[in-house]
Design a protein around this motif. Structure first.
Motif, PDB file in Angstrom:
ATOM      1  N   GLY A   1       1.060  -1.282  -0.168  1.00 28.05           N
ATOM      2  CA  GLY A   1       0.062   0.106  -0.227  1.00 28.05           C
ATOM      3  C   GLY A   1       0.838   1.070   0.080  1.00 28.05           C
ATOM      4  O   GLY A   1       1.997   1.008   0.045  1.00 28.05           O
TER       5      GLY A   1
ATOM      6  N   SER B   1      -2.616   6.414   1.580  1.00 35.34           N
ATOM      7  CA  SER B   1      -3.653   5.958   0.851  1.00 35.34           C
ATOM      8  C   SER B   1      -4.947   5.804   2.121  1.00 35.34           C
ATOM      9  O   SER B   1      -4.930   5.400   3.211  1.00 35.34           O
ATOM     10  CB  SER B   1      -3.770   4.361   0.435  1.00 35.34           C
ATOM     11  OG  SER B   1      -4.629   3.463  -0.091  1.00 35.34           O
TER      12      SER B   1
ATOM     13  N   ASP C   1      -8.044   3.036   3.905  1.00 32.92           N
ATOM     14  CA  ASP C   1      -8.449   2.502   4.381  1.00 32.92           C
ATOM     15  C   ASP C   1      -8.953   1.655   3.687  1.00 32.92           C
ATOM     16  O   ASP C   1      -9.620   1.743   2.349  1.00 32.92           O
ATOM     17  CB  ASP C   1      -9.402   2.279   5.543  1.00 32.92           C
ATOM     18  CG  ASP C   1      -8.856   3.018   6.601  1.00 32.92           C
ATOM     19  OD1 ASP C   1      -8.427   4.107   6.551  1.00 32.92           O
ATOM     20  OD2 ASP C   1      -9.441   3.179   7.370  1.00 32.92           O
TER      21      ASP C   1
ATOM     22  N   TRP D   1      -4.105   2.917   6.324  1.00 34.52           N
ATOM     23  CA  TRP D   1      -2.278   3.132   5.280  1.00 34.52           C
ATOM     24  C   TRP D   1      -2.324   4.228   5.999  1.00 34.52           C
ATOM     25  O   TRP D   1      -0.294   4.699   7.019  1.00 34.52           O
ATOM     26  CB  TRP D   1      -2.542   3.292   4.256  1.00 34.52           C
ATOM     27  CG  TRP D   1      -3.032   2.271   3.738  1.00 34.52           C
ATOM     28  CD1 TRP D   1      -4.062   1.537   3.161  1.00 34.52           C
ATOM     29  CD2 TRP D   1      -2.268   0.664   3.534  1.00 34.52           C
ATOM     30  NE1 TRP D   1      -4.337  -0.066   2.408  1.00 34.52           N
ATOM     31  CE2 TRP D   1      -2.920  -0.661   2.589  1.00 34.52           C
ATOM     32  CE3 TRP D   1      -0.660   0.145   3.828  1.00 34.52           C
ATOM     33  CZ2 TRP D   1      -2.163  -1.820   2.771  1.00 34.52           C
ATOM     34  CZ3 TRP D   1      -0.186  -0.757   3.929  1.00 34.52           C
ATOM     35  CH2 TRP D   1      -0.249  -1.639   2.837  1.00 34.52           C
TER      36      TRP D   1
ATOM     37  N   SER E   1      -5.946   0.652  -3.269  1.00 36.22           N
ATOM     38  CA  SER E   1      -5.182   1.082  -2.813  1.00 36.22           C
ATOM     39  C   SER E   1      -5.097   3.212  -3.822  1.00 36.22           C
ATOM     40  O   SER E   1      -4.764   3.417  -4.837  1.00 36.22           O
ATOM     41  CB  SER E   1      -3.508   0.639  -3.306  1.00 36.22           C
ATOM     42  OG  SER E   1      -2.616   1.248  -2.216  1.00 36.22           O
TER      43      SER E   1
ATOM     44  N   ARG F   1       3.827   1.704   1.812  1.00 38.04           N
ATOM     45  CA  ARG F   1       4.382   0.297   3.208  1.00 38.04           C
ATOM     46  C   ARG F   1       3.366  -0.639   2.798  1.00 38.04           C
ATOM     47  O   ARG F   1       3.400  -1.332   1.702  1.00 38.04           O
ATOM     48  CB  ARG F   1       3.041   1.768   3.771  1.00 38.04           C
ATOM     49  CG  ARG F   1       3.854   2.698   4.640  1.00 38.04           C
ATOM     50  CD  ARG F   1       4.034   3.061   5.525  1.00 38.04           C
ATOM     51  NE  ARG F   1       4.992   4.059   5.554  1.00 38.04           N
ATOM     52  CZ  ARG F   1       6.056   5.029   5.318  1.00 38.04           C
ATOM     53  NH1 ARG F   1       7.121   4.558   4.133  1.00 38.04           N
ATOM     54  NH2 ARG F   1       6.599   5.435   6.006  1.00 38.04           N
TER      55      ARG F   1
END
Length: 317
Positions: free
Chosen positions: A75, A79, A81, A111, A138, A145
């Motif tokens: 992700g 971003s 969730d 995120w 995303s 991440r």
């Protein structure tokens, strides 16, 4: 030093594996940090991805009820969730009437909050979670991440609330299966025949350095060498069956589709020639980091007595 002062951790760089099932993987660990003899390795993200791929292949081959799986979800830091559904293809009983539901988990990842200490949440999947997962995407262009999830499927179906967990990194490393899995040191075989743990750089027997060893024999090279040995007494030989369940050994030799008699009193072979071929196969197997690296191009032969029977075809004369 006080007797109550904790022992300083002495971390080493090494490799670990679980028999011939998982690994070998590069890792960092404290060799004194064990439980029942098993190690607690720490992996980089790249190695964690390799480990994840192997666990998923094993789950597809043997069934999710037999294998823990590791999942790396990608992700972005900015971003919104997202929800991710991880399915096993299994079902579990949900009530006393025997009704069953798919065994799956939903992972909700915040995120934007991960860098502030938030963690992903994991729950059994619901229709609403599946709908949210289908709509999840995303977004953002922030820093990459990842969230690493460990799922113990056999316990998940029994209602364990610790069967699916998020693996939190520490100093950029992920501790996976420590003491829980049967991690052991990967090894290397010296050309002299000695067996050493991976981080032991010099052979105890002959002092030859690990990195100075002759290269491991590849599948095609082994096929050529075994063929050459057997063809000294049976020039018509074209292939052989090799069992890797235990010490590698020849099971049968063929000329085309016809099996050649390997009995030492009636066939063309003698014990010394067959033994030489077996020795070569065992040395190649012992020095290969994984069985798959040796037999990648060989044909797997289904057999009721062993799951590790392979046909090696010799190069044409």
């Amino acid at each position: 030093m006080s007797a109550t002062m904790p022992r300083a951790r002495k971390m080493i760089q090494t490799r670990v594996c679980i028999d011939d099932m998982l690994g070998p993987f590069d890792c960092q660990l404290d060799p004194g940090n064990r439980w029942n003899g098993w190690l607690s390795p720490n992996f980089t993200l790249d190695v964690t991805r390799q480990l994840s791929a192997q666990t998923l292949r094993m789950a597809d081959e043997y069934g999710y009820e037999c294998v823990d799986t590791i999942h790396v979800i990608e992700g972005r830091a900015d971003s919104r969730d997202t929800v991710h559904v991880i399915d096993s293809g299994l079902t579990y009983e949900v009530n006393d009437d025997g009704d069953r539901e798919p065994l799956a988990v939903a992972v909700r990842i915040p995120w934007r909050s991960l860098d502030r200490g938030a963690t992903a949440s994991i729950s059994m999947v619901t229709p609403a979670a599946r709908k949210a997962a289908r709509r999840s995407k995303s977004t953002g262009r922030g820093a990459a991440r990842v969230v690493v999830v460990h799922i113990r499927w056999q316990w998940l179906g029994e209602g364990s609330d610790t069967a699916a967990t998020v693996v939190q990194p520490r100093d950029g490393l992920y501790s996976i299966g420590g003491w829980e899995w049967t991690w052991a040191f990967a090894s290397w075989w010296c050309v002299c025949g000695a067996y050493m743990d991976w981080h032991e750089l010099r052979c105890d027997n002959c002092d030859l350095h690990r990195d100075s060893q002759p290269p491991a024999l590849t599948g095609p090279v082994v096929a050529e060498k075994v063929g050459t040995i057997l063809r000294t007494l049976a020039p018509e030989a074209t292939s052989a069956l090799v069992d890797f369940n235990g010490p590698a050994r020849l099971i049968a030799v063929f000329a085309g589709d016809t099996e050649i008699d390997t009995a030492d009193d009636t066939g063309p072979f003698d014990t010394e020639t067959l033994g030489e071929a077996d020795t070569l196969l065992r040395q190649a197997h012992d020095r290969a980091s994984r069985l798959h690296d040796l037999i990648a191009d060989w044909e797997h032969v289904p057999d009721e007595r062993t799951a590790q029977l392979y046909r090696v075809t010799f190069p044409a004369l």
